[in-house]
Design a protein around this motif. Structure first.
Motif, PDB file in Angstrom:
ATOM      1  N   GLY A  11       7.130  -5.095   2.175  1.00 48.27           N
ATOM      2  CA  GLY A  11       7.504  -3.723   1.655  1.00 48.27           C
ATOM      3  C   GLY A  11       6.120  -3.044   1.150  1.00 48.27           C
ATOM      4  N   TRP A  12       5.549  -3.772   0.202  1.00 52.76           N
ATOM      5  CA  TRP A  12       4.454  -3.139  -0.549  1.00 52.76           C
ATOM      6  C   TRP A  12       3.270  -2.908   0.166  1.00 52.76           C
ATOM      7  N   ARG A  13       3.292  -3.822   1.393  1.00 47.79           N
ATOM      8  CA  ARG A  13       2.006  -3.709   1.991  1.00 47.79           C
ATOM      9  C   ARG A  13       2.185  -2.492   3.110  1.00 47.79           C
ATOM     10  N   LYS A  14       3.471  -2.132   3.502  1.00 47.42           N
ATOM     11  CA  LYS A  14       3.738  -0.967   4.151  1.00 47.42           C
ATOM     12  C   LYS A  14       3.503   0.345   3.539  1.00 47.42           C
ATOM     13  N   LEU A  15       3.915   0.243   2.112  1.00 45.10           N
ATOM     14  CA  LEU A  15       3.583   1.571   1.473  1.00 45.10           C
ATOM     15  C   LEU A  15       2.206   1.687   1.004  1.00 45.10           C
ATOM     16  N   SER A  16       1.398   0.597   0.834  1.00 48.99           N
ATOM     17  CA  SER A  16       0.031   0.777   0.382  1.00 48.99           C
ATOM     18  C   SER A  16      -0.702   1.149   1.438  1.00 48.99           C
ATOM     19  N   ASN A  17      -0.345   0.830   2.604  1.00 43.96           N
ATOM     20  CA  ASN A  17      -1.367   1.410   4.164  1.00 43.96           C
ATOM     21  C   ASN A  17      -1.006   3.007   4.004  1.00 43.96           C
ATOM     22  N   LYS A  18      -0.192   3.657   3.524  1.00 38.63           N
ATOM     23  CA  LYS A  18       0.166   4.878   3.502  1.00 38.63           C
ATOM     24  C   LYS A  18      -0.848   5.587   2.316  1.00 38.63           C
ATOM     25  N   SER A  19      -1.584   6.342   2.906  1.00 38.32           N
ATOM     26  CA  SER A  19      -2.759   7.020   1.862  1.00 38.32           C
ATOM     27  C   SER A  19      -2.183   7.619   0.678  1.00 38.32           C
ATOM     28  N   VAL A  20      -1.042   8.345   0.925  1.00 37.76           N
ATOM     29  CA  VAL A  20      -0.202   9.206  -0.179  1.00 37.76           C
ATOM     30  C   VAL A  20       0.474   8.275  -0.980  1.00 37.76           C
ATOM     31  N   LEU A  21       0.851   7.091  -0.716  1.00 36.78           N
ATOM     32  CA  LEU A  21       1.427   6.170  -1.687  1.00 36.78           C
ATOM     33  C   LEU A  21       0.826   5.116  -2.133  1.00 36.78           C
ATOM     34  N   ARG A  22      -0.666   5.018  -1.785  1.00 35.69           N
ATOM     35  CA  ARG A  22      -1.469   3.708  -2.143  1.00 35.69           C
ATOM     36  C   ARG A  22      -1.489   3.506  -3.630  1.00 35.69           C
ATOM     37  N   LYS A  23      -2.029   4.516  -4.113  1.00 36.39           N
ATOM     38  CA  LYS A  23      -1.912   4.343  -5.768  1.00 36.39           C
ATOM     39  C   LYS A  23      -0.766   4.164  -6.424  1.00 36.39           C
ATOM     40  N   ILE A  24       0.272   4.837  -6.094  1.00 41.83           N
ATOM     41  CA  ILE A  24       1.510   4.555  -6.587  1.00 41.83           C
ATOM     42  C   ILE A  24       2.044   3.228  -6.397  1.00 41.83           C
ATOM     43  N   SER A  25       1.830   2.889  -5.254  1.00 40.54           N
ATOM     44  CA  SER A  25       2.120   1.245  -4.782  1.00 40.54           C
ATOM     45  C   SER A  25       1.322   0.448  -5.711  1.00 40.54           C
ATOM     46  N   TRP A  26       0.321   0.685  -5.919  1.00 40.58           N
ATOM     47  CA  TRP A  26      -0.640  -0.373  -6.702  1.00 40.58           C
ATOM     48  C   TRP A  26      -0.132  -0.368  -8.278  1.00 40.58           C
ATOM     49  N   VAL A  27      -0.004   0.796  -8.754  1.00 38.69           N
ATOM     50  CA  VAL A  27       0.486   1.087 -10.221  1.00 38.69           C
ATOM     51  C   VAL A  27       2.028   0.419 -10.240  1.00 38.69           C
ATOM     52  N   CYS A  28       2.748   0.541  -9.303  1.00 38.19           N
ATOM     53  CA  CYS A  28       3.890  -0.149  -9.466  1.00 38.19           C
ATOM     54  C   CYS A  28       4.051  -1.811  -9.162  1.00 38.19           C
ATOM     55  N   LEU A  29       2.990  -2.152  -8.491  1.00 37.56           N
ATOM     56  CA  LEU A  29       2.795  -3.573  -8.396  1.00 37.56           C
ATOM     57  C   LEU A  29       2.323  -4.147  -9.640  1.00 37.56           C
ATOM     58  N   ALA A  30       1.316  -3.654 -10.158  1.00 34.74           N
ATOM     59  CA  ALA A  30       0.938  -3.916 -11.534  1.00 34.74           C
ATOM     60  C   ALA A  30       1.916  -3.987 -12.369  1.00 34.74           C
ATOM     61  N   ALA A  31       2.788  -3.069 -12.685  1.00 29.47           N
ATOM     62  CA  ALA A  31       3.810  -2.864 -13.593  1.00 29.47           C
ATOM     63  C   ALA A  31       4.717  -3.961 -13.532  1.00 29.47           C
ATOM     64  N   VAL A  32       5.242  -4.204 -12.120  1.00 32.85           N
ATOM     65  CA  VAL A  32       6.059  -5.258 -11.678  1.00 32.85           C
ATOM     66  C   VAL A  32       5.564  -6.631 -12.367  1.00 32.85           C
ATOM     67  N   LEU A  33       4.548  -6.893 -11.832  1.00 35.16           N
ATOM     68  CA  LEU A  33       3.869  -8.389 -12.276  1.00 35.16           C
ATOM     69  C   LEU A  33       3.604  -8.415 -13.842  1.00 35.16           C
ATOM     70  N   PHE A  34       3.315  -7.398 -14.446  1.00 33.76           N
ATOM     71  CA  PHE A  34       3.031  -7.445 -15.963  1.00 33.76           C
ATOM     72  C   PHE A  34       4.389  -7.704 -16.583  1.00 33.76           C
ATOM     73  N   THR A  35       5.302  -6.797 -16.219  1.00 36.59           N
ATOM     74  CA  THR A  35       6.586  -6.838 -17.041  1.00 36.59           C
ATOM     75  C   THR A  35       7.403  -7.988 -16.795  1.00 36.59           C
ATOM     76  N   HIS A  36       7.189  -8.497 -15.449  1.00 32.60           N
ATOM     77  CA  HIS A  36       7.817  -9.986 -15.115  1.00 32.60           C
ATOM     78  C   HIS A  36       6.980 -11.193 -15.835  1.00 32.60           C
ATOM     79  N   ALA A  37       5.559 -11.016 -16.046  1.00 34.37           N
ATOM     80  CA  ALA A  37       5.241 -12.009 -16.959  1.00 34.37           C
ATOM     81  C   ALA A  37       5.523 -11.941 -18.209  1.00 34.37           C
ATOM     82  N   LEU A  38       5.700 -10.795 -18.885  1.00 28.65           N
ATOM     83  CA  LEU A  38       6.063 -10.777 -20.327  1.00 28.65           C
ATOM     84  C   LEU A  38       7.499 -11.153 -20.472  1.00 28.65           C
ATOM     85  N   LYS A  39       8.281 -10.984 -19.405  1.00 36.57           N
ATOM     86  CA  LYS A  39       9.746 -11.314 -19.678  1.00 36.57           C
ATOM     87  C   LYS A  39       9.649 -12.883 -19.331  1.00 36.57           C
TER      88      LYS A  39
END
Length: 915
Positions: free
Chosen positions: A392-420
């Protein structure tokens, strides 16, 4: 198939290490206690074949209480840990971390079959840091998931190579797949589900079929308008091979569990024993609950049993909306994945297979399991979840409008999951931290309140533990185990009345016998412990022994295979002085379990009571054959060998005691008995060293102090014995033999008549009828030249022991001296006063030189009674002919006999008094 580069592997290693480094500081908690600390299958002394006969927890598969979880290869890795580090928790956690790294890397390789390289790395990183995995990675028993997953993924990867050029079949990868499936299943049961994933992969990925295509082909064949294509026949052949091998594994697995499913109580899984439709509604509701844990792992709990999730008892329950939503979403994904032939559909299909198929054994849909929700069983299903998220992330990141948001969301998910994950690891540091963290999530689970109480109980904090146990009874009033915990804690607090009341409440919750009705009711063995605990409590009262016996018999009547009831009853019967009935109880228990070393040990104790030391030693030896480190068997069999008097058994007795002190280095008794053996073998220096070590560990060790003093006395080191005797008498002022030995040394070595006299007078204060103390006091009077007092004293002593010839003989000597002195005084003239005085001086000098014959202790002993005669004789050189002078050799021989007799008496006293 794309390979995993070194950089990608290094990235995964670094991320896993960053998330799980603190798991190395955690101990053994929760299920680790049963699987590691209490599991004898880990010990090198246990035959390897036991790993394939017992379940994951070390219980024989044939027993009803067995969990039926057959994971011998996982237990084998625990055994390897034990071999290298015994019970050092760090090594167990480190190996779990390594296995998680391996799973992540192999998973990355699988992802690259369906995703591009970047999305594959995203899926693998999300899998590496997902907090739901802390139970599987940080909990040591979660290794079953880790190992099974490695071979699970390896089997799938092997199967993907079974398609050759021109759609031919390559059989070697299929054979390897079958082998790896078997290995995965021996690590954990869900490993067998990879066969279903291979089948789906073969039909929809390798052959490229879609559901409409398959339906059209089937319709055409059924109408007789076509035949089965050759490619489809090849597919069927591969599937038949896979299914046949799977069926074979299932048959073997059923044989292993002896066609019996594990039996769980209603507390483990309340929905499993609930009527329809509550059972079906609740089980279906659990599916969105598990999905929510994958989506939002913010509130994690180590135990989801009992009242954690209330039953869904009505169709009007609002939670059914969540169930309906989940199935609608799942159905939409299934339709999408099976209907369309594009790569996106194939990716979704394989993700769904990884989510659904491995979860089926834990879903309660086909057979009940012993839990409501378990985070560790989501380890493999989370792989499919991570693939879906990455796709799903790949589908979103391939759209130019959502690319930055998808990367930010991915980084947030990975970071918060690692902290948890990092934070969650600390919850597993100890049982107290683990269960307290669980109570923050769920306060309706009585088991969690009980487990916190157990953790505090292990720390001897009984007052706080009691509060949690009482809370457990309030959360779940019909929880028999909670009331038993309350009773046990009251007992630890010496509140016997309250303990008995709690046990009686627990007993009242047990199935009751209904007169005139026949019915079957399963009683869990751990609940039957209420009878054992109550009986153990009341049997402390000598007047209630019969009542305690009745409770043991009641437990046996409810479950004739309840081994612990026979064991406890045997102990009680011994206390009631009924060794023959105790023997019967232990023999019945041995019929149920001949591999129980404790039973053979208890039977040996019975034979000691029956005065059959040879049979007792045989049973001690059987116990040691089963458990070479059985501490009590090592110690008591060594004592039995020592007491046998057979010099041939002493070397083996010594070896067993050496083994015992290795197992129990802080137990002074082991060193003391090594010292006694050395004394028997005339190894004085060795005996001295062992005795000193025993005293260092236990400064007030009565027998060690006395025997060390005796050893010094025996080896002509009497003055070294005095400070030891001072210590002995400081701790035990009424130690009669210590006072005798001290007085003896003071009188004969230090010539301290006053000190010796005080010792003997002290003995008579403690025991006015002590013949030896009385006689030695007579000797003191003789040494003080008070012959009249000595005569009176000897007359009194003779009255106490009229059959002792030596007292009569000494009395005759004293009377002879008195008569001799009287005659000299009457015959002497006044003019000869100086000569008479000189003659009298010489006479008393001769009397003073009468030596202590020191025949001290002679013992005749049977198993239950001690008979001793204590003699102290004062006879040295005298001018009288009837008392000839003894040679130096004779005196030394007498001395040796005296100290040997004293030593033996003290040893017998130690055994009979249980020092």
């Amino acid at each position: 198939m794309a390979d995993v580069s070194l950089k990608e592997a290094a990235l995964i290693v670094g991320v896993v290490a960053a998330c799980y480094w603190n798991s190395l500081f955690c101990g053994f908690v929760f299920d680790d206690v049963s699987a590691i600390l209490d599991n004898k299958d880990l010990h090198p002394s246990t035959p390897l074949k036991n790993l394939f006969q017992n379940d994951f927890w070390g219980t024989p598969m044939s027993e009803e209480r067995s969990h039926k979880s057959y994971r011998p290869l996982t237990v084998l890795t625990f055994r390897l840990n034990y071999l290298f580090s015994e019970l050092n928790a760090v090594s167990y956690h480190f190996l779990n971390l390594v296995f998680h790294v391996v799973v992540c890397i192999v998973f990355l390789k699988v992802c690259k079959l369906f995703l591009d390289n970047r999305s594959s790395i995203v899926a693998s990183l999300l899998f590496a840091v997902h907090p739901i995995h802390t139970e599987a990675v940080t909990g040591v028993v979660g290794r079953a998931e880790l190992l099974s997953s490695i071979f699970f993924l390896a089997a799938f990867l092997s199967y993907t190579k079974s398609k050759g050029p021109d759609n031919t079949i390559v059989w070697t990868p299929i054979a390897v797949t079958v082998f790896l499936v078997a290995v995965a299943t021996l690590c954990k049961e869900q490993g067998i589900t990879v066969v279903g994933i291979c089948c789906v992969y073969e039909v929809f990925i390798a052959q490229g079929y879609t559901l409409p295509t398959l339906l059209d082909t089937a319709v055409q064949i059924l109408r007789g308008k076509g035949s089965i294509p050759f490619s489809m026949l090849q597919t069927l052949l591969k599937l038949i091979v896979l299914m046949f091998s799977t069926l074979l594994l299932v048959v073997v697995r059923v044989q292993v569990i002896q066609s019996q499913l594990p039996v769980f109580t209603r507390f483990d899984n309340p929905a499993a024993v609930s009527p329809s439709p509550a059972r079906q509604l609740t089980f279906n509701y659990l599916l969105p609950v598990n999905a929510w844990l994958l989506l939002n792992p913010s509130e994690l709990c180590c135990d989801w049993t009992m009242g954690t999730i209330p039953l869904v008892e009505s169709l009007l329950d609002v939670r059914n909306v969540a169930t309906l939503t989940f199935f609608c979403f799942l159905g939409a994904l299934i339709v999408f994945s099976l209907r369309y032939p594009d790569n996106s559909s194939k990716t979704v299909l394989m993700a769904l297979c990884l989510i659904v198929l491995p979860f089926i054994p834990a879903s309660n849909l086909f057979f009940p399991v012993g839990f409501v929700v378990a985070e560790r069983v989501l380890y493999v299903p989370s792989m499919g979840f991570c693939i879906l998220v990455a796709h799903g992330w790949r589908k979103l990141s391939n759209k130019s409008v959502l690319r930055k948001i998808s990367w930010v969301c991915l980084a947030a998910v990975l970071f918060t999951h690692a902290l948890k994950t990092l934070h969650r690891n600390w919850d597993w540091e100890s049982e107290y931290t683990l269960f307290m963290s669980a109570l923050k999530v769920n306060k309706n689970n009585a088991k969690l309140w009980n487990n916190v109480g157990h953790a505090l109980e292990n720390e001897k904090n009984f007052e706080r533990a009691l509060q949690f146990f009482i809370q457990a009874t309030q959360v779940q009033p019909d929880d028999i185990g909670a009331h038993m915990n309350v009773g046990r804690t009251y007992k630890n607090l010496n509140k016997t009345k309250e303990a008995e009341e709690s046990y009686m409440i627990a007993k009242s919750l047990m199935p009751q016998i209904i007169p005139g009705k026949k019915y079957a009711a399963r009683v869990a063995p751990n609940h039957l412990n209420v009878y054992i605990n109550l009986a153990n409590l009341i049997r402390a009262n000598e007047s209630r022994l019969e009542e305690a016996d009745q409770l043991y018999r009641q437990a046996i009547s409810m479950r004739p295979d309840f081994k612990q009831a026979y064991i406890s009853r045997g102990e009680l019967l011994l206390k009631m002085n009924k060794p023959l009935k105790a023997k019967e109880a232990y023999l019945r228990a041995l019929e149920l379990d001949r591999t129980n070393a404790d039973l053979w040990y208890n039977l040996a104790i019975v034979y000691i009571e029956l005065k059959d030391p040879a049979e007792a030693l045989k049973n001690f030896n059987r116990a040691l054959e089963l458990n070479p480190t059985h501490k009590l068997a090592l110690f008591n069999s060594a004592l039995l060998m020592q007491e046998s008097g057979d010099a041939r058994l002493r070397p083996e007795a010594k070896q067993r005691l050496l083994h015992y002190v290795k197992e129990e280095p802080q137990d002074a008794n082991g060193y003391f008995n090594l010292g006694m053996l050395a004394m028997d073998d005339k190894k004085d220096m060795e005996a001295e060293a062992w005795m000193k070590k025993a005293i260092r560990l236990q400064p007030n060790f009565r027998s060690a102090l006395f025997n060390l003093a005796l050893l010094y006395s025996q080896t002509a080191k009497e003055l070294m014995a005095l400070p030891v005797l001072e210590d002995l008498l400081r701790y035990y002022p009424d130690h009669t033999k210590g006072l005798i030995l001290k007085g003896d040394i003071l009188m004969n070595q230090k010539k301290d008549i006053v000190g010796a006299k005080m010792c003997f007078e002290k003995i008579l204060e403690l025991d006015p009828n002590n013949v030896q103390g009385k006689h030695n006091l007579c000797v003191v009077y003789f040494e003080e030249r008070d012959l009249i007092k000595a005569e009176k004293c000897l007359v009194e002593t003779l009255a106490l022991a009229p059959h002792e010839e030596y007292i009569q003989r000494h009395l005759n000597i004293v009377r002879s001296k008195i008569a001799s002195l009287s005659a000299m005084e009457q015959s002497s003239l006044p003019s000869e006063g100086t000569a008479a005085a000189e003659e009298k001086k010489k006479s008393f000098q001769n009397l003073k030189e009468v030596k202590n014959e020191k025949t001290t202790t002679q013992s005749a002993v049977d198993k239950n009674k001690e008979h001793s005669k204590n003699k102290k004789l004062t006879e040295k050189n005298s001018v009288d002919k009837e008392t000839p002078k003894k040679s130096t050799k004779e005196i030394k021989d007498i001395e040796k006999k005296r100290v040997a007799a004293l030593k033996r008496l003290e040893e017998i006293e130690r055994i009979l008094n249980g020092e």
